[in-house]
Design an enzyme around this catalytic site. Structure first.
Site, mmCIF file in Angstrom:
data_model
loop_
_atom_site.group_PDB
_atom_site.id
_atom_site.type_symbol
_atom_site.label_atom_id
_atom_site.label_comp_id
_atom_site.label_asym_id
_atom_site.label_seq_id
_atom_site.Cartn_x
_atom_site.Cartn_y
_atom_site.Cartn_z
ATOM 1 N N LEU A 123 0.817 -1.222 0.000
ATOM 2 C CA LEU A 123 0.000 0.000 0.000
ATOM 3 C C LEU A 123 0.846 1.266 0.000
ATOM 4 O O LEU A 123 1.934 1.307 0.562
ATOM 5 C CB LEU A 123 -0.921 0.004 1.227
ATOM 6 C CG LEU A 123 -1.851 -1.209 1.341
ATOM 7 C CD1 LEU A 123 -2.725 -1.076 2.589
ATOM 8 C CD2 LEU A 123 -2.715 -1.382 0.103
ATOM 9 N N HIS A 126 -3.572 4.267 -2.255
ATOM 10 C CA HIS A 126 -4.559 3.376 -1.638
ATOM 11 C C HIS A 126 -5.209 4.054 -0.432
ATOM 12 O O HIS A 126 -6.414 3.940 -0.205
ATOM 13 C CB HIS A 126 -3.879 2.091 -1.144
ATOM 14 C CG HIS A 126 -3.278 1.246 -2.211
ATOM 15 N ND1 HIS A 126 -1.921 1.112 -2.374
ATOM 16 C CD2 HIS A 126 -3.853 0.492 -3.180
ATOM 17 C CE1 HIS A 126 -1.673 0.289 -3.385
ATOM 18 N NE2 HIS A 126 -2.823 -0.088 -3.898
ATOM 19 N N GLY A 176 -8.946 3.486 -8.050
ATOM 20 C CA GLY A 176 -8.104 4.617 -8.443
ATOM 21 C C GLY A 176 -8.120 4.851 -9.948
ATOM 22 O O GLY A 176 -8.138 3.894 -10.740
ATOM 23 N N GLN A 177 -8.083 6.111 -10.331
ATOM 24 C CA GLN A 177 -8.082 6.474 -11.759
ATOM 25 C C GLN A 177 -6.814 6.018 -12.482
ATOM 26 O O GLN A 177 -6.788 5.904 -13.697
ATOM 27 C CB GLN A 177 -8.249 7.989 -11.913
ATOM 28 C CG GLN A 177 -8.464 8.392 -13.378
ATOM 29 C CD GLN A 177 -8.331 9.862 -13.607
ATOM 30 O OE1 GLN A 177 -8.922 10.652 -12.891
ATOM 31 N NE2 GLN A 177 -7.535 10.247 -14.605
ATOM 32 N N GLN A 233 -9.204 -0.361 -15.941
ATOM 33 C CA GLN A 233 -9.793 -1.238 -14.931
ATOM 34 C C GLN A 233 -11.097 -0.642 -14.390
ATOM 35 O O GLN A 233 -12.056 -1.360 -14.133
ATOM 36 C CB GLN A 233 -8.797 -1.467 -13.796
ATOM 37 C CG GLN A 233 -9.358 -2.237 -12.616
ATOM 38 C CD GLN A 233 -8.294 -2.666 -11.627
ATOM 39 O OE1 GLN A 233 -7.683 -3.710 -11.786
ATOM 40 N NE2 GLN A 233 -8.060 -1.871 -10.595
#
Ligand code: PAF
Length: 277
Positions: free
Chosen positions: A32, A36, A147-148, A153
């Site tokens: 992480l 995150h 997350g961008q 995804q």
């Protein structure tokens, strides 16, 4: 913070203590970083309880060497999540996630899984949707936070939620960057000093490309990005493309928005980044 390795214990705990609450979920593969933790922060703002999973999913790695190298600093991760105020960690093994041997589910992703990351890493998104579906079934979240940085995804998981008729709110959270602009990633730790110095140019080129929107055609801006990225001797460009932000198809003008996607291979790892216009 409660830590569970078995989904049945996690589900029992959520039922006992948090029934009626909104459940925010941040799925991760551990290692992480601040990116995150920003997802945990968003979930805490929006939801009654926040669950983070740490599971390095073997089915999404098309390269066994990449899977073997993937860092697993579980104690540090748990400490970071505790400090961030995460309520629950789900840290299962493969058997608990997949109810046995890892398996792949087939979901029609409308071709979103076949381009860019899907083309470079065949089978990657089959593994992603397989594990994300299993994790969603285990945690039963009302809200999920992605997350961008992994832009494709986010589209793939949104599509899966629609296809599978799941009642889940999906949030795409901004990319967290190092001071020089490099998108945070667990893979950055593998970069050598020379690679790290060149990696900073990815976001610089993306920002310059974004400024050219409307002044040049998308194809001309793609050519510009290729020229600039090629100046970095340790980078091999996998793609530097400007496409429709909803279906990742090529665009000929800027009328309906755009996303600029970049992936480069460096000797020790590959890096991806993007900017949405
Ligand atoms: O983005 C990731 O870390 C992974 O792809 C995810 C969503 C946790 C699935 O393994």
């Amino acid at each position: 913070m409660q830590i569970f390795t078995h989904k049945k214990d996690l589900q029992e705990y959520l039922r006992k203590w948090f029934s009626g609450n909104t459940i925010g979920f941040v799925p991760t593969m551990g290692a992480l970083h601040a990116g995150h933790l920003s997802l945990i922060e968003q979930s805490k703002k929006k939801c009654g309880v926040t669950v983070c999973s740490i599971f390095v999913n073997p089915t999404q790695f098309n390269d066994p060497a990449d899977l073997a190298k993937y860092s697993r600093p579980i104690e540090n991760d748990i400490q970071l999540l505790e400090q961030a105020g995460c309520d629950i960690v789900y840290n299962p093994d493969t058997n608990d996630v997949y109810d046995g041997e890892p398996s792949i589910i087939q979901i029609d992703l409308g071709g979103l899984d076949k381009v860019f990351e899907g083309a470079q890493r065949p089978g990657h998104f089959d593994g992603v949707v397989s594990v994300v579906k299993k994790l969603f079934e285990a945690v039963k979240p009302t809200d999920v936070f992605f997350g961008q940085k992994d832009y494709q995804q986010t589209l793939v998981v949104r599509k899966m939620i629609r296809q599978e008729d799941m009642s889940i709110k999906f949030y795409t959270c901004p990319t967290t960057r190092e001071a020089d602009g490099l998108a945070m990633s667990s893979r950055n730790a593998r970069l050598t000093i020379e690679e790290r110095a060149q990696a900073t140019n990815i976001y610089k080129v993306l920002k310059q490309a974004a400024l050219k929107q409307g002044l040049y055609t998308p194809t001309q801006v793609e050519e510009y990005m290729h020229t600039e990225l090629k100046k970095n001797s340790l980078m091999q460009i996998e793609y530097a493309s400007i496409v429709d932000p909803t279906d990742l198809k090529p665009i000929i003008d800027w009328q309906h928005g755009a996303v600029i996607l970049v992936a480069v291979k460096m000797p020790s790892t590959r890096l991806i980044d993007n900017v949405v216009l």
